[in-house]
Design a protein around this motif. Structure first.
Motif, PDB file in Angstrom:
ATOM      1  N   ALA A  36       4.180  24.971   3.719  1.00  0.00           N
ATOM      2  CA  ALA A  36       3.962  23.550   3.463  1.00  0.00           C
ATOM      3  C   ALA A  36       2.859  22.995   4.358  1.00  0.00           C
ATOM      4  N   SER A  37       2.798  23.485   5.588  1.00  0.00           N
ATOM      5  CA  SER A  37       1.768  23.015   6.513  1.00  0.00           C
ATOM      6  C   SER A  37       0.372  23.380   6.019  1.00  0.00           C
ATOM      7  N   SER A  38       0.189  24.622   5.623  1.00  0.00           N
ATOM      8  CA  SER A  38      -1.128  25.056   5.133  1.00  0.00           C
ATOM      9  C   SER A  38      -1.494  24.342   3.840  1.00  0.00           C
ATOM     10  N   PHE A  39      -0.508  24.154   2.971  1.00  0.00           N
ATOM     11  CA  PHE A  39      -0.781  23.491   1.700  1.00  0.00           C
ATOM     12  C   PHE A  39      -1.251  22.054   1.917  1.00  0.00           C
ATOM     13  N   PHE A  40      -0.580  21.336   2.803  1.00  0.00           N
ATOM     14  CA  PHE A  40      -0.975  19.943   3.004  1.00  0.00           C
ATOM     15  C   PHE A  40      -2.297  19.842   3.753  1.00  0.00           C
ATOM     16  N   GLU A  41      -2.569  20.763   4.645  1.00  0.00           N
ATOM     17  CA  GLU A  41      -3.873  20.755   5.313  1.00  0.00           C
ATOM     18  C   GLU A  41      -4.986  20.985   4.301  1.00  0.00           C
ATOM     19  N   LYS A  42      -4.709  21.790   3.293  1.00  0.00           N
ATOM     20  CA  LYS A  42      -5.702  21.986   2.239  1.00  0.00           C
ATOM     21  C   LYS A  42      -5.959  20.681   1.500  1.00  0.00           C
ATOM     22  N   LEU A  43      -4.902  19.919   1.209  1.00  0.00           N
ATOM     23  CA  LEU A  43      -5.069  18.635   0.529  1.00  0.00           C
ATOM     24  C   LEU A  43      -5.844  17.644   1.387  1.00  0.00           C
ATOM     25  N   VAL A  61       1.527  17.762  -8.148  1.00  0.00           N
ATOM     26  CA  VAL A  61       1.321  18.395  -6.845  1.00  0.00           C
ATOM     27  C   VAL A  61       2.583  19.123  -6.389  1.00  0.00           C
ATOM     28  N   LEU A  62       3.760  18.630  -6.772  1.00  0.00           N
ATOM     29  CA  LEU A  62       4.998  19.317  -6.402  1.00  0.00           C
ATOM     30  C   LEU A  62       5.129  20.638  -7.150  1.00  0.00           C
ATOM     31  N   THR A 108       0.850  -1.196   0.000  1.00  0.00           N
ATOM     32  CA  THR A 108       0.000   0.000   0.000  1.00  0.00           C
ATOM     33  C   THR A 108       0.881   1.239   0.000  1.00  0.00           C
ATOM     34  N   LEU A 109       0.642   2.122  -0.955  1.00  0.00           N
ATOM     35  CA  LEU A 109       1.451   3.331  -1.118  1.00  0.00           C
ATOM     36  C   LEU A 109       0.560   4.560  -0.969  1.00  0.00           C
ATOM     37  N   THR A 110       0.988   5.477  -0.125  1.00  0.00           N
ATOM     38  CA  THR A 110       0.278   6.755   0.019  1.00  0.00           C
ATOM     39  C   THR A 110       0.794   7.703  -1.051  1.00  0.00           C
ATOM     40  N   ILE A 111      -0.108   8.135  -1.913  1.00  0.00           N
ATOM     41  CA  ILE A 111       0.271   9.020  -3.017  1.00  0.00           C
ATOM     42  C   ILE A 111      -0.453  10.355  -2.850  1.00  0.00           C
ATOM     43  N   VAL A 112       0.327  11.434  -2.832  1.00  0.00           N
ATOM     44  CA  VAL A 112      -0.222  12.782  -2.681  1.00  0.00           C
ATOM     45  C   VAL A 112      -0.342  13.415  -4.062  1.00  0.00           C
ATOM     46  N   HIS A 113      -1.558  13.811  -4.392  1.00  0.00           N
ATOM     47  CA  HIS A 113      -1.830  14.420  -5.695  1.00  0.00           C
ATOM     48  C   HIS A 113      -2.433  15.808  -5.476  1.00  0.00           C
ATOM     49  N   SER A 114      -2.574  16.557  -6.545  1.00  0.00           N
ATOM     50  CA  SER A 114      -3.099  17.922  -6.432  1.00  0.00           C
ATOM     51  C   SER A 114      -4.563  17.950  -6.027  1.00  0.00           C
ATOM     52  N   THR A 115      -5.266  16.831  -6.176  1.00  0.00           N
ATOM     53  CA  THR A 115      -6.688  16.788  -5.801  1.00  0.00           C
ATOM     54  C   THR A 115      -6.932  16.093  -4.474  1.00  0.00           C
ATOM     55  N   GLY A 116      -5.874  15.597  -3.824  1.00  0.00           N
ATOM     56  CA  GLY A 116      -6.057  14.959  -2.533  1.00  0.00           C
ATOM     57  C   GLY A 116      -4.992  13.915  -2.272  1.00  0.00           C
ATOM     58  N   VAL A 117      -5.214  13.154  -1.206  1.00  0.00           N
ATOM     59  CA  VAL A 117      -4.292  12.092  -0.800  1.00  0.00           C
ATOM     60  C   VAL A 117      -4.959  10.750  -1.099  1.00  0.00           C
ATOM     61  N   PHE A 118      -4.246   9.869  -1.811  1.00  0.00           N
ATOM     62  CA  PHE A 118      -4.802   8.603  -2.261  1.00  0.00           C
ATOM     63  C   PHE A 118      -3.980   7.448  -1.698  1.00  0.00           C
ATOM     64  N   LEU A 119      -4.671   6.340  -1.435  1.00  0.00           N
ATOM     65  CA  LEU A 119      -4.010   5.083  -1.045  1.00  0.00           C
ATOM     66  C   LEU A 119      -4.170   4.110  -2.209  1.00  0.00           C
ATOM     67  N   HIS A 120      -3.047   3.595  -2.711  1.00  0.00           N
ATOM     68  CA  HIS A 120      -3.091   2.669  -3.834  1.00  0.00           C
ATOM     69  C   HIS A 120      -2.261   1.434  -3.517  1.00  0.00           C
ATOM     70  N   ARG A 121      -2.727   0.291  -4.061  1.00  0.00           N
ATOM     71  CA  ARG A 121      -1.986  -0.957  -3.926  1.00  0.00           C
ATOM     72  C   ARG A 121      -1.058  -1.095  -5.121  1.00  0.00           C
TER      73      ARG A 121
END
Length: 812
Positions: free
Chosen positions: A203-210, A188-189, A137-150
């Motif tokens: 960075a804190s505010s940006f990730f809280e937005k995601l 997202v980067l 399981t990999l946590t992937i951060v994208h511009s539309t949110g945080v996703f969990l993918h196998r």
């Protein structure tokens, strides 16, 4: 339809359709009319994608197949009451790495991702190959949110240690290189870097937005990858910088100082933007502005030895080790300031124990406001000369080979320039300036007003050839957006802070670069307009002057431009005051007994003039008007003329033609001389009163911190205005008398003009000769002349001063 609609017009139009809009939004929440999967046409279509365009319904297997290469779309499932968010991983989606999203040919089950049962919990199966990795399981951060993918890793031989490279080829930046469990999409980067540059988002505010975009109801359930974002964004910024500056194609080339920085495209840089034959041109010179920023502080690190730098000295901040070596050997000057006490000098005593840096010092091009690469330094105890010297020397050595002149604009340039060359010579090779480069110091126009008057001629940009119409304060405008990131960078590691500051300065220069054509075109049009407006008045003034005087002034100006220093004092206003009434009275009294005129006439005339002032001004009653007499008393003296209304018969009361026949010619001549002195006194007092009023508003009224202080200042300003009105009335009476006494028409018209109410506004031309904003000023006539009729030398001197100032303000 109106073409000039305001925002309110559009809002009014929206109100008409508001209910309809709301109805459509609610209709989008209901299930599709067709409940069968649009792909297989057999299974029930309970799933839809909120990201895809159009109305589509799929079954579980088909929606996974449709999103084989769209892993970051947000899918929803109809529960019978509403649509509920689901992740592709929950539906059985598996992402294969290493072969463009397809299964690895070494895998035992190439179609494993298609045969997954959407209703069963996913349990990764081990392959027969002992070296093949398990599904993770990999946590992937994208511009539309945080996703969990196998993720199923590539099973090719020798690929067990290349997982981070497979992620990178798939457009995912791994958070680690050994066993990555978190990755960030390139999108997202890029979004974070632009967001940080343009919106100054941390960075804190940006990730809280995601996290809220992922689950707005319960954002705490979304994995927190803030620390990973901080780390990965640094790596991404470093890679992008090296790619943009062309070092990805030549990896063997060593990067030099400032190689990852942009500079001004319009400032002269030999070998870059200058023609082959550019030497011996006085226009080719460097013009820098220097300033400090005490908001960009940095806290002391707990473990500085563990800090890892990615671009030390490659951007705008100087190389740390070389800079620290310079500071350890430099000795700060303790010389006493010969000018005003400025904040930059006093701030040298600031020392805060919890700060590693109390601010930053920067050098930028004064024309366009671009930061100079490898010239930004940290302060340790305020703005010391040892700090700014290093920044200036680094800037002067950047792409300036062969240029022999540099203009340094600094808030305290008068003090900094005194021993600058000696400090460079004593630096043991840690500081240097290009050979044969002449350094000219100046002070920005805004800060010059806080200096002593002697600094005005010697350090004003108005008297430097080639300086043009610049204010020398452009760095102040650059600090405003820069200060927004200072609180965020304050607690970063030293290397991270350096990279962030470099990035924002590079972005600032990039904006200057992309807009330089429009900026230069606008300035060029403005310069042509200014030249057109000032050429005719300047030529007119030149023609009115004596040619010999002009040649002498041009010679003095040339010498001042070449030798500078004390020679620039020719621009200081040096004039003789016009004679006062007391001086004229003394002169007339001394010659009174020697003339044929009757003795005592001067005192008699003075008494008459004083009586006039007493009548109209209330005998200096401190601004109180004459009290109105009681009606009963007025009835008793109804036929009498009050003393304050009684006419004073002076020689000027007699027509000029009749005065000669009555033998009053000498008396009229004496009165004319006294009236000239009276007018001179009134104009001098008027200028002082207007200056006093300006000081009241600037120092007292605007800075009043209480109602009492504000009321007191208003009273002072009102008393000052009463005095102004008094001097104007007295001047107007003197002027009327001078006209009746037959004063020379040319002198009367030019030197003693009528004072209009609009001309009594507060003007700082004399009270603050070295103030900011002189380039577009137009003086009222009584500020330009000093009202002396029997001394043409003074008028020529005054015209010469005006001529020189106009020339430098408008034509340099």
């Amino acid at each position: 339809m109106c073409l000039n609609q305001t925002q309110n017009h559009f809002i009014q139009e929206y109100l008409i359709f508001r209910d309809l809009y709301l109805q459509i939004l609610l209709e989008l929440e209901k299930p599709h009319e067709v409940s069968t999967c649009q792909s297989c046409q057999t299974a029930e279509g309970n799933f839809r994608c909120a990201t895809c365009s159009g109305n589509h319904v799929w079954c579980c297997r088909c929606i996974i197949k449709a999103h084989q290469f769209l892993p970051f779309h947000k899918v929803q499932e109809w529960t019978g009451k509403c649509y509920e968010d689901k992740s592709l991983a929950e539906l059985g989606f598996v992402w294969h790495m290493g072969h463009g999203g397809q299964c690895c040919p070494f895998s035992d089950d190439p179609q494993a991702w298609e045969d997954m049962d959407a209703n069963d919990d996913f349990v990764p199966e081990e392959t027969t190959d002992a070296t093949a990795p398990l599904a993770t399981t990999l946590t992937i951060v994208h511009s539309t949110g945080v996703f969990l993918h196998r993720i199923v890793w590539c099973s090719c031989p020798g690929s067990s240690h290349s997982q981070h490279l497979h992620l990178l080829k798939a457009g995912l930046f791994p958070a680690s290189t050994t066993r990555p469990r978190t990755a960030f999409t390139f999108e997202v980067l890029d979004l974070f870097l632009i967001d940080a540059l343009e919106c100054k988002t941390s960075a804190s505010s940006f990730f809280e937005k995601l996290r809220r975009m992922t689950n707005n109801s319960f954002p705490d359930k979304v994995p927190n990858r803030y620390r990973e974002l901080m780390r990965v964004s640094r790596l991404w910024r470093d890679l992008m910088s090296r790619k943009w500056f062309g070092f990805g194609h030549d990896t063997e080339k060593d990067l030099g100082k400032g190689d990852l920085a942009l500079f001004c495209p319009a400032c002269p840089q030999p070998g870059i933007n200058l023609p082959t034959e550019w030497r011996d041109n006085w226009l080719i010179s460097k013009t820098y502005v220097v300033d400090g920023n005490f908001t960009a502080q940095h806290m002391i690190m707990k473990q500085p030895l563990l800090d890892v730098s990615l671009s030390d000295g490659l951007g705008y901040m100087v190389t740390n080790q070389e800079y620290q070596t310079h500071l350890s050997l430099a000795v700060e000057s303790k010389e006493r300031s010969s000018c005003s006490n400025h904040r930059a000098v006093n701030a040298a005593n600031i020392n805060r124990s919890n700060l590693r840096a109390t601010g930053v010092g920067a050098t930028a091009c004064a024309w366009h406001g671009c930061f100079v690469p490898h010239s930004i330094i940290d302060f340790q105890k305020g703005e010391r000369q040892m700090n700014m010297d290093y920044s200036i020397c680094q800037a002067m050595n950047y792409h300036s080979m062969g240029i022999d002149s540099s203009l340094i604009i600094y808030d305290v340039g008068c003090q900094w320039s005194i021993n600058f060359l000696q400090r460079v010579a004593d630096s043991q090779g840690h500081m240097s300036i290009p050979n044969k480069m002449k350094v000219v110091a100046a002070v920005g126009k805004f800060h010059l007003s806080a200096h002593k008057l002697a600094c005005f001629a010697r350090y004003s940009l108005n008297f430097i050839q080639g300086a043009g119409q610049i204010d020398g304060e452009i760095l102040e405008t650059l600090w405003a957006p820069f200060n927004k990131i200072s609180p965020t960078a304050r607690s970063m590691s030293q290397a991270h802070r350096q990279e962030v500051l470099d990035d924002h300065m590079r972005d600032s220069n990039w904006k200057k670069l992309t807009g330089i054509v429009k900026t230069l075109l606008r300035k060029y049009k403005h310069a042509l307009k200014g030249l057109e407006e000032t050429k005719a008045p300047f030529d007119e003034l030149t023609h009115s002057l004596d040619c010999g005087k002009i040649l002498m002034w041009e010679s003095d100006e040339k010498k001042a431009m070449n030798e500078r220093g004390e020679n620039l004092d020719i621009y200081q206003l040096q004039i003789n005051k016009a004679p006062t009434m007391a001086e004229i009275r003394l002169k007339l009294t001394e010659s009174e007994n020697a003339d044929t005129g009757k003795p005592g006439t001067v005192s008699w005339l003075i008494g008459g003039i004083n009586l006039e002032d007493s009548q109209f001004c209330g005998a200096d009653n401190d601004g109180n008007d004459w009290e109105v007499l009681d009606e009963e008393i007025l009835e008793d003296v109804e036929e009498e003329i009050l003393a304050e209304e009684m006419g004073i018969w002076m020689p000027s009361s007699v027509p000029l033609i009749e005065a000669s026949s009555l033998g009053l010619g000498d008396l009229q001549s004496e009165e004319l001389a006294l009236r000239i002195g009276q007018a001179n006194d009134c104009l001098e007092n008027l200028r002082m009163a207007l200056g006093h009023k300006a000081i009241i508003y600037r120092q007292h009224f605007r800075s009043a911190d209480s109602t009492w202080a504000g009321t007191r200042s208003k009273q002072e300003a009102r008393h000052c205005q009463i005095k102004i009105d008094k001097y104007v009335r007295s001047y107007q009476r003197a002027r009327s008398a001078m006209e009746r006494l037959g004063m020379e028409e040319d002198t009367f018209r030019n030197m003693y003009q009528e004072i209009l109410p609009a001309e009594l506004s507060v003007n700082k031309e004399v009270t603050e000769e070295n103030r900011f904003g002189q380039g577009s000023d137009k003086l009222t006539w009584f500020w330009r002349v000093n009202n002396i009729s029997d001394n043409n030398t003074w008028m020529n001197e005054c015209k010469g001063e005006v001529s020189s100032v106009v020339c430098h303000l408008k034509l340099t």
